[in-house]
Motif scaffolding. Structure first.
Motif, PDB file in Angstrom:
ATOM      1  N   SER A 204       0.826  -1.210   0.000  1.00 52.60           N
ATOM      2  CA  SER A 204       0.000   0.000   0.000  1.00 52.60           C
ATOM      3  C   SER A 204       0.855   1.252   0.000  1.00 52.60           C
ATOM      4  O   SER A 204       2.000   1.234   0.451  1.00 52.60           O
ATOM      5  CB  SER A 204      -0.933  -0.011   1.210  1.00 52.60           C
ATOM      6  OG  SER A 204      -0.178   0.129   2.391  1.00 52.60           O
TER       7      SER A 204
ATOM      8  N   HIS B 156      -5.736   1.380   5.767  1.00 51.69           N
ATOM      9  CA  HIS B 156      -6.372   1.748   4.496  1.00 51.69           C
ATOM     10  C   HIS B 156      -6.957   3.151   4.529  1.00 51.69           C
ATOM     11  O   HIS B 156      -7.211   3.739   3.493  1.00 51.69           O
ATOM     12  CB  HIS B 156      -7.463   0.726   4.133  1.00 51.69           C
ATOM     13  CG  HIS B 156      -8.596   0.703   5.116  1.00 51.69           C
ATOM     14  ND1 HIS B 156      -8.447   0.296   6.418  1.00 51.69           N
ATOM     15  CD2 HIS B 156      -9.887   1.074   4.987  1.00 51.69           C
ATOM     16  CE1 HIS B 156      -9.604   0.408   7.040  1.00 51.69           C
ATOM     17  NE2 HIS B 156     -10.490   0.876   6.201  1.00 51.69           N
TER      18      HIS B 156
ATOM     19  N   VAL C 247     -12.215  -3.423   3.123  1.00 52.82           N
ATOM     20  CA  VAL C 247     -11.391  -2.304   2.616  1.00 52.82           C
ATOM     21  C   VAL C 247     -12.054  -1.749   1.357  1.00 52.82           C
ATOM     22  O   VAL C 247     -12.222  -0.539   1.190  1.00 52.82           O
ATOM     23  CB  VAL C 247      -9.940  -2.754   2.307  1.00 52.82           C
ATOM     24  CG1 VAL C 247      -9.155  -1.651   1.600  1.00 52.82           C
ATOM     25  CG2 VAL C 247      -9.218  -3.189   3.585  1.00 52.82           C
TER      26      VAL C 247
END
Ligand code: LMR
Length: 334
Positions: free
Chosen positions: A151, A219, A281
């Motif tokens: 990420s 996230h 997510v």
């Protein structure tokens, strides 16, 4: 009067001795993730089974989310006997001097859970746990988590996208080599600090299975999540050896049975937990999920596969070969 006092005193002493004899054996089990993760749930399951099978002779106190110790401290606490049980990620044994466990961090070393289990549920995994004994630690089991996503606030589609990014990693030199192979700047950091480091920009990105990403709310501070499955993250459940050896043998057997059940449970739920977290997510709409094209996958593999050879000396060439043999992986064909 004096005799009466003596009798009362003796009775009290006898009573407290009896109470002492009935005191449960306490196992403090410390870990760094949320309760609602594969490891968190398995730790709670173990507590329940251990207390049930020992009929209350053992009490397990689970401390989740780094509430008792962070990554580095928990290893020290286990060796000192301040906690009795941990389940650190396999990427965290290097600082202890057991570098072999970093083999699990090699990019693409396991295709899927089945390949992984050939190692963790087989003779190679067992012999690796033995390496811990010289450190005063007993390895009881491996618990699954899952395959990692990457990420960042930038879409990570090609290796070039990593250039110059500061990426948080666990304390593994293999992960350091992995991030450098992609052109990024790895930073070792305790798990408890990752969310804030991402939020404040101390680091730009990270990797973890979806269950960890979601339960730590990473996230919410990362715009993009790439479904790369480029590596694995799982755990060794470990205990202080002196403590374990000193347990009455019937209790140890009951705890072994509880651990066996907890391991089966952990490995049953891990994939489901990660799939569910990924869905959550996606649903949150906070970060965009990126699926790599076959060409992009190939482009990631090219630099990452070289990490196997590069780190083979550190991990042990024989160990690496024995893992290839178990899983049937030919790194030349990756
Ligand atoms: C991490 O530090 O990212 C993980 O090892 C946390 C964990 O225990 O799953």
């Amino acid at each position: 009067m004096k005799i009466r006092t003596l009798v009362i005193g003796l009775a009290a002493a006898t009573f407290s001795l009896a109470a002492f004899a009935q005191q449960p054996i306490v196992i403090k089990f410390s870990h760094v993730v949320a309760n609602d993760t594969p490891k968190g749930k398995a730790a709670d399951f173990f507590k329940q089974k251990a207390e049930e099978l020992t009929k209350g002779k053992v009490k397990v106190e689970v401390y989740a989310n780094s509430t008792l110790y962070k990554d580095k401290e928990e290893m020290e606490a286990l060796q000192l006997g301040a906690v009795q049980m941990l389940a650190p990620s396999l990427a965290k044994f290097g600082p202890l001097g057991v570098k072999q466990f970093e083999v699990f961090d090699l990019p693409y070393i396991f295709d899927n859970y089945d390949a992984l289990h050939k190692v963790t549920l087989g003779p190679v995994g067992k012999s690796m746990l033995k390496l811990l004994e010289a450190k005063g630690i007993m390895g009881l089991a491996y618990w699954d988590n899952g395959f990692k996503v990457m990420s960042a606030n930038k879409a990570l589609k090609n290796p070039e996208d990593f250039r110059g990014l500061k990426m948080r990693i666990q304390s593994s030199n293999v992960l350091d080599a992995q991030m450098r192979a992609l052109g990024s700047l790895p930073q070792k950091m305790a798990f408890s600090e990752v969310y804030q480091a991402l939020q404040t920009g101390v680091v730009d990105g990270t990797e973890n299975p979806p269950s960890n990403l979601y339960t730590q709310k990473m996230h919410e501070v990362q715009k993009y999540v790439t479904l790369s499955d480029h590596g694995y993250l799982g755990y060794a459940v470990i205990v202080n050896k002196k403590f374990w050896d000193a347990l009455p043998s019937d209790v140890r057997q009951q705890l072994d049975a509880a651990m066996e059940q907890a391991t089966r449970y952990a490995n049953q739920i891990a994939k489901i937990e990660n799939d569910t977290a990924l869905e959550a997510v996606k649903k949150s709409g906070k970060s965009e999920l990126i699926t790599l094209t076959p060409d992009q996958k190939k482009a990631w593999k090219k630099p990452l596969v070289k990490v196997h050879e590069q780190m083979s000396e550190r991990i042990g060439k024989d160990l690496l070969q024995s893992i290839y043999k178990e899983t049937g992986l030919d790194p030349a064909k990756l």
